[in-house]
Scaffold this motif. Structure first.
Motif, PDB file in Angstrom:
ATOM      1  N   ASN A  98       0.956  -2.825  53.739  1.00 26.40           N
ATOM      2  CA  ASN A  98       2.034  -2.343  52.915  1.00 26.40           C
ATOM      3  C   ASN A  98       2.267  -3.531  51.926  1.00 26.40           C
ATOM      4  OD1 ASN A  98       4.288  -1.618  51.144  1.00 26.40           O
ATOM      5  ND2 ASN A  98       5.236  -2.413  51.561  1.00 26.40           N
ATOM      6  N   PRO A  99       0.478  -3.353  51.167  1.00 25.28           N
ATOM      7  CA  PRO A  99       0.268  -4.629  50.583  1.00 25.28           C
ATOM      8  C   PRO A  99       0.416  -4.759  49.023  1.00 25.28           C
ATOM      9  CG  PRO A  99      -1.532  -3.542  50.287  1.00 25.28           C
ATOM     10  CD  PRO A  99      -0.021  -2.755  51.294  1.00 25.28           C
ATOM     11  N   PRO A 100       0.834  -6.304  48.307  1.00 23.57           N
ATOM     12  CA  PRO A 100       0.884  -5.439  46.952  1.00 23.57           C
ATOM     13  C   PRO A 100       0.067  -5.288  46.083  1.00 23.57           C
ATOM     14  CG  PRO A 100       1.441  -8.613  47.546  1.00 23.57           C
ATOM     15  CD  PRO A 100       0.710  -6.936  48.911  1.00 23.57           C
ATOM     16  N   PHE A 101       0.656  -4.328  44.708  1.00 21.64           N
ATOM     17  CA  PHE A 101      -0.265  -3.560  44.798  1.00 21.64           C
ATOM     18  C   PHE A 101      -1.702  -4.450  43.659  1.00 21.64           C
ATOM     19  CE2 PHE A 101       1.307  -5.547  40.519  1.00 21.64           C
ATOM     20  CZ  PHE A 101       0.717  -5.348  39.628  1.00 21.64           C
ATOM     21  N   PHE A 102      -1.697  -5.319  43.805  1.00 22.42           N
ATOM     22  CA  PHE A 102      -2.787  -6.182  43.092  1.00 22.42           C
ATOM     23  C   PHE A 102      -3.653  -6.268  44.442  1.00 22.42           C
ATOM     24  CE2 PHE A 102       0.672  -9.196  43.688  1.00 22.42           C
ATOM     25  CZ  PHE A 102      -0.085 -10.409  43.728  1.00 22.42           C
ATOM     26  N   LEU A 103      -3.034  -6.596  45.127  1.00 22.69           N
ATOM     27  CA  LEU A 103      -3.930  -6.877  46.207  1.00 22.69           C
ATOM     28  C   LEU A 103      -4.925  -5.697  47.119  1.00 22.69           C
ATOM     29  CD1 LEU A 103      -2.157  -9.857  47.546  1.00 22.69           C
ATOM     30  CD2 LEU A 103      -3.781  -9.975  45.839  1.00 22.69           C
ATOM     31  N   GLN A 104      -4.363  -4.560  46.647  1.00 24.50           N
ATOM     32  CA  GLN A 104      -5.147  -3.477  47.901  1.00 24.50           C
ATOM     33  C   GLN A 104      -6.376  -3.203  47.440  1.00 24.50           C
ATOM     34  OE1 GLN A 104      -2.764  -0.146  45.253  1.00 24.50           O
ATOM     35  NE2 GLN A 104      -1.181  -0.463  46.494  1.00 24.50           N
ATOM     36  N   PRO A 105      -7.461  -3.233  46.624  1.00 24.22           N
ATOM     37  CA  PRO A 105      -8.556  -3.315  46.438  1.00 24.22           C
ATOM     38  C   PRO A 105      -9.372  -4.362  47.605  1.00 24.22           C
ATOM     39  CG  PRO A 105      -8.072  -3.496  44.524  1.00 24.22           C
ATOM     40  CD  PRO A 105      -7.070  -4.261  44.956  1.00 24.22           C
ATOM     41  N   VAL A 106      -8.943  -5.822  48.522  1.00 20.90           N
ATOM     42  CA  VAL A 106      -9.029  -6.508  49.033  1.00 20.90           C
ATOM     43  C   VAL A 106      -8.238  -6.158  50.577  1.00 20.90           C
ATOM     44  CG1 VAL A 106     -10.083  -7.795  48.218  1.00 20.90           C
ATOM     45  CG2 VAL A 106      -7.781  -8.605  48.860  1.00 20.90           C
ATOM     46  N   ASN A 107      -7.885  -5.008  50.282  1.00 20.96           N
ATOM     47  CA  ASN A 107      -6.595  -4.619  51.697  1.00 20.96           C
ATOM     48  C   ASN A 107      -7.656  -4.964  53.518  1.00 20.96           C
ATOM     49  OD1 ASN A 107      -4.073  -4.512  52.742  1.00 20.96           O
ATOM     50  ND2 ASN A 107      -4.672  -1.913  52.374  1.00 20.96           N
ATOM     51  N   ASN A 108      -9.014  -4.346  53.209  1.00 18.60           N
ATOM     52  CA  ASN A 108      -8.681  -4.004  54.122  1.00 18.60           C
ATOM     53  C   ASN A 108     -10.014  -5.722  54.801  1.00 18.60           C
ATOM     54  OD1 ASN A 108     -11.516  -4.594  52.193  1.00 18.60           O
ATOM     55  ND2 ASN A 108     -12.835  -3.145  53.524  1.00 18.60           N
ATOM     56  N   GLU A 109      -9.729  -6.761  54.228  1.00 17.96           N
ATOM     57  CA  GLU A 109     -11.023  -7.992  54.504  1.00 17.96           C
ATOM     58  C   GLU A 109      -9.123  -8.787  55.242  1.00 17.96           C
ATOM     59  OE1 GLU A 109     -13.263  -9.217  53.320  1.00 17.96           O
ATOM     60  OE2 GLU A 109     -13.710  -8.208  51.794  1.00 17.96           O
ATOM     61  N   ASN A 110      -9.824 -10.009  55.408  1.00 14.59           N
ATOM     62  CA  ASN A 110      -9.006 -10.423  56.903  1.00 14.59           C
ATOM     63  C   ASN A 110      -7.694 -11.503  55.718  1.00 14.59           C
ATOM     64  OD1 ASN A 110      -8.279 -12.300  58.804  1.00 14.59           O
ATOM     65  ND2 ASN A 110      -9.824 -13.184  59.034  1.00 14.59           N
ATOM     66  N   TRP A 111      -6.515 -11.399  56.077  1.00 18.17           N
ATOM     67  CA  TRP A 111      -5.796 -11.888  55.330  1.00 18.17           C
ATOM     68  C   TRP A 111      -5.231 -13.323  56.307  1.00 18.17           C
ATOM     69  CZ3 TRP A 111      -2.314  -8.705  51.849  1.00 18.17           C
ATOM     70  CH2 TRP A 111      -2.869  -7.914  50.843  1.00 18.17           C
ATOM     71  N   THR A 112      -5.854 -13.984  57.052  1.00 24.46           N
ATOM     72  CA  THR A 112      -5.150 -14.854  58.356  1.00 24.46           C
ATOM     73  C   THR A 112      -5.549 -16.305  57.450  1.00 24.46           C
ATOM     74  OG1 THR A 112      -6.297 -13.379  59.941  1.00 24.46           O
ATOM     75  CG2 THR A 112      -5.320 -16.356  60.260  1.00 24.46           C
ATOM     76  N   ASP A 113      -3.906 -16.732  56.774  1.00 24.07           N
ATOM     77  CA  ASP A 113      -3.710 -17.925  56.443  1.00 24.07           C
ATOM     78  C   ASP A 113      -4.393 -17.851  54.703  1.00 24.07           C
ATOM     79  OD1 ASP A 113      -3.085 -19.257  58.527  1.00 24.07           O
ATOM     80  OD2 ASP A 113      -5.744 -20.250  58.678  1.00 24.07           O
ATOM     81  N   GLY A 114      -4.022 -16.267  54.402  1.00 23.60           N
ATOM     82  CA  GLY A 114      -3.642 -16.315  53.159  1.00 23.60           C
ATOM     83  C   GLY A 114      -3.011 -17.125  52.100  1.00 23.60           C
ATOM     84  N   GLY A 115      -2.983 -17.156  50.986  1.00 24.09           N
ATOM     85  CA  GLY A 115      -1.989 -17.909  50.252  1.00 24.09           C
ATOM     86  C   GLY A 115      -2.216 -17.129  48.864  1.00 24.09           C
ATOM     87  N   GLU A 116      -0.287 -17.015  47.962  1.00 27.18           N
ATOM     88  CA  GLU A 116      -0.659 -16.664  46.773  1.00 27.18           C
ATOM     89  C   GLU A 116       0.523 -17.442  45.897  1.00 27.18           C
ATOM     90  OE1 GLU A 116       1.249 -14.436  44.862  1.00 27.18           O
ATOM     91  OE2 GLU A 116       3.131 -14.838  46.699  1.00 27.18           O
ATOM     92  N   HIS A 117       0.448 -17.081  44.243  1.00 31.64           N
ATOM     93  CA  HIS A 117       1.610 -17.913  43.758  1.00 31.64           C
ATOM     94  C   HIS A 117       1.097 -17.131  42.278  1.00 31.64           C
ATOM     95  CE1 HIS A 117       5.337 -19.628  42.333  1.00 31.64           C
ATOM     96  NE2 HIS A 117       4.964 -20.257  43.937  1.00 31.64           N
ATOM     97  N   ALA A 118       2.335 -16.580  41.399  1.00 36.73           N
ATOM     98  CA  ALA A 118       2.741 -16.214  40.204  1.00 36.73           C
ATOM     99  C   ALA A 118       3.025 -16.748  39.156  1.00 36.73           C
ATOM    100  CB  ALA A 118       2.835 -14.808  40.183  1.00 36.73           C
ATOM    101  N   GLY A 119       3.167 -17.189  37.964  1.00 34.06           N
ATOM    102  CA  GLY A 119       4.163 -17.766  37.568  1.00 34.06           C
ATOM    103  C   GLY A 119       4.336 -16.925  35.889  1.00 34.06           C
ATOM    104  N   GLY A 120       5.771 -17.382  35.821  1.00 30.79           N
ATOM    105  CA  GLY A 120       6.041 -16.290  35.054  1.00 30.79           C
ATOM    106  C   GLY A 120       6.869 -16.872  33.324  1.00 30.79           C
ATOM    107  N   GLU A 121       6.975 -17.506  32.333  1.00 32.66           N
ATOM    108  CA  GLU A 121       6.851 -18.903  30.671  1.00 32.66           C
ATOM    109  C   GLU A 121       7.061 -17.876  29.803  1.00 32.66           C
ATOM    110  OE1 GLU A 121       8.833 -21.185  29.916  1.00 32.66           O
ATOM    111  OE2 GLU A 121       9.803 -23.135  30.980  1.00 32.66           O
ATOM    112  N   ALA A 122       7.725 -18.649  28.915  1.00 28.89           N
ATOM    113  CA  ALA A 122       7.318 -17.983  27.832  1.00 28.89           C
ATOM    114  C   ALA A 122       6.106 -18.517  27.271  1.00 28.89           C
ATOM    115  CB  ALA A 122       8.078 -18.724  26.577  1.00 28.89           C
ATOM    116  N   GLY A 123       5.148 -17.069  26.980  1.00 27.83           N
ATOM    117  CA  GLY A 123       3.758 -17.052  26.687  1.00 27.83           C
ATOM    118  C   GLY A 123       3.060 -17.648  27.915  1.00 27.83           C
TER     119      GLY A 123
END
Length: 602
Positions: free
Chosen positions: A411-436
């Protein structure tokens, strides 16, 4: 105002990751180890430094017979798609970086749009520096791991160990749980029990932001100018009941300690390590603690130990510390059919969201992280960045990275669906939001994939950076495979037929076993057994029970004498020029198998 808060997906199981909105930067095609100027390529900690010009590297690539990784028509298709995305998502300026070990020889980095609201402003380029918002937290975590690599701290050390004499216990202990130590691990996994954010003043002014009246909606009231770098004094004021020593917010509040006490206190009601609660406040505190530990500014510590070793020349915690030639993307607000500049701004807990970097520099950082921190520390230290560091049971975080595992592929995050058949072992992500600012990064070390999206716009589509991320991952997945140009085979004499093999000493059991994702034992041969106990499949067995490679299977019966091995390392005690044996390549793969001749010149 969207101050480094996560996230649109934080509350949706099964992956509670720091997935926030992001703003995109511009870049050009650049080989990670070979920018257009000379750069330092470091394979692992304590290695010799190899300096190589682009000219030399191109000659090497030609000698190896590599074909061009990405055709011009494919790049044109990417540019068309990205320009469409900027228009539909109302993004003023963006840059991307994407790499796939099977698809690209180098990172593909491109820039789109403008650095500010004016139509006459400069175009975004590969070296345009953007505010990264909460993606900055990954770099704060990297600084903590650097201290671990140096032997200066352990993740489970008590932060009281670095607090100056005379500071009150409330600077390193939750007064509601005074007997439970707060550790570096707690800070990087959001389990410290420190509050989420620095409160505003009673009349709604952002007293931790500067310059005065320069932030979004003209609410900043923390200091006349940027940066707000006196981080030790500030946290000393807000965490203990003492006469204020920091001038920040002076015209609008009497005491930081009083302000935070009137807003629930600096510490929450749970014991450190017992639960996760996302905290900009805690990540900001890391900067002060590293200064106290090392005796140098956090900015200089990162520059000397992270940015310079990786060749990140357009990266700094404060915009005024960027090179004089650097171009800075202005934070921009989307106002319907037009854009309006916020202006450059800063905040005192800057380690939680104020890093400025370019797409080219982000490619260098992510390429290092793909190799578990190559160029910064050993592989074993680097693996800690992505392994579960949480103590409360959620395993949401590594060292400030939001964790991704193969379990998230169902049940991947929508933006990672294109690589859903890859090996996600030790995968990492982060996002950010600020003014502008909306940003998103992701790395899959085992799959050899990473990507970054940096934008300079908010008040538009709240998922803009992630939607762009989905497009660039889909684009790179659809590229033809890249690699050495095939050479005609050399005729060889027929190989004599070997004698009938002895019965195998181990057989997978059952022979056609599949795990709950439909992967057989061969998947574990290719990708390792890190998750061998996680996904029970056929007959309720896990890979550790069913697959020989993971210690399972059934014995084929003893032989009077074992058959000779089909291959032996030669010489048996071979070491490469860095002192690593064949086992290093078993653990890390053979991407560098032709690079470092060692024993007997092999």
């Amino acid at each position: 105002s969207p101050r480094r808060h996560t996230t649109s997906d934080l509350d949706d199981p099964p992956y509670h990751h720091p997935i926030i909105n992001t703003t995109i930067m511009t870049v050009t095609n650049v080989h990670l180890d070979t920018p257009t100027t000379t750069t330092t390529t470091v394979r692992r900690i304590n290695q010799s430094i190899m300096i190589m010009t682009m000219h030399t590297t191109l000659l090497l690539l030609l000698a190896l017979g590599y074909t061009e990784a990405v055709s011009q028509s494919d790049l044109n298709a990417l540019d068309t798609k990205m320009n469409q995305q900027l228009s539909s998502l109302k993004v003023r300026g963006a840059s991307i970086t994407v790499y796939h070990k099977d698809k690209t020889i180098s990172a593909v980095s491109r820039g789109y749009g403008k650095i500010a609201s004016s139509s006459s402003s400069q175009d975004v380029t590969a070296d345009t520096a953007f505010m990264t918002a909460s993606v900055s937290k990954v770099f704060a975590g990297t600084a903590v791991l650097e201290l671990v690599a140096q032997g200066a701290i352990n993740l489970d050390d008590d932060i009281c160990d670095v607090i100056p004499n005379g500071w009150q216990q409330s600077t390193c202990r939750n007064p509601k749980h005074p007997n439970t130590k707060v550790t570096w691990r707690h800070l990087v996994t959001h389990e410290s029990s420190l509050r989420g954010d620095i409160p505003d003043s009673s009349d709604g002014l952002a007293v931790s932001y500067a310059p005065d009246f320069g932030y979004a909606d003209q609410t900043a009231a923390g200091w006349a100018t940027c940066p707000m770098s006196d981080i030790q004094t500030f946290y000393g004021d807000i965490l203990q009941n003492r006469p204020r020593q920091s001038g920040y917010g002076l015209d609008y509040i009497d005491s930081w300690y009083t302000l935070v006490s009137q807003n629930g206190g600096a510490w929450l009601n749970y014991a450190p390590g017992s639960q996760e609660s996302y905290s900009n406040f805690a990540i900001g505190y890391i900067a002060a603690l590293i200064e106290l530990k090392t005796g140098q500014s956090f900015s200089n510590f990162c520059k000397n130990n992270i940015f310079n070793p990786l060749g990140m020349s357009n990266t700094a915690w404060f915009s005024n510390e960027l090179p004089p030639t650097a171009t800075l993307a202005m934070p921009v607000e989307s106002t319907g059919n037009s854009f309006s500049d916020y202006g450059d701004y800063c905040f005192v807990d800057y380690a939680s969201g104020s890093l400025r970097t370019s797409a080219n520099d982000m490619a260098k950082f992510l390429h290092s992280m793909k190799d578990y921190g190559s160029g910064l520390w050993s592989n074993s230290i680097g693996q800690q960045a992505f392994k579960c560091q949480s103590q409360s049971g959620g395993c949401e975080y590594g060292v400030a990275w939001g964790r991704l595992t193969n379990g998230d592929r169902s049940n991947p995050p929508f933006f990672l669906q294109p690589v859903n058949n890859e090996n996600w072992t030790d995968g990492g992500e982060h996002a950010g939001g600020e003014a502008g600012s909306q940003t998103q990064i992701v790395v899959f070390p085992k799959a050899g994939i990473y990507a970054s999206v940096l934008t300079n716009t908010d008040m538009n589509d709240e998922d803009a950076a992630q939607k762009i991320m989905k497009e660039i991952l889909a684009w790179v997945k659809n590229l033809p495979n890249a690699g050495p140009t095939p050479t005609p085979p050399t005729p060889t004499p027929p190989t004599p037929t070997p004698p009938s093999p002895s019965p195998p000493s181990c057989s997978n059991s059952p022979p056609n076993w599949k795990d709950s994702y439909g992967d057989g034992c061969q998947w574990y041969v290719n990708n390792g057994c890190d998750e061998a106990n996680d996904y029970a499949g056929t007959q309720g067995k896990t890979a550790s029970q069913a697959c020989c490679v993971c210690g399972g299977g059934t014995s084929g019966g003893p032989s009077p004498s074992p058959p000779p091995p089909s291959c032996s390392n030669s010489p048996p005690n071979w070491r490469d020029s860095y002192g690593d044996s064949c086992q290093w390549y078993v653990n890390n793969g053979c991407e560098e198998a032709n690079d470092y001749a060692g024993t007997q010149g092999k």
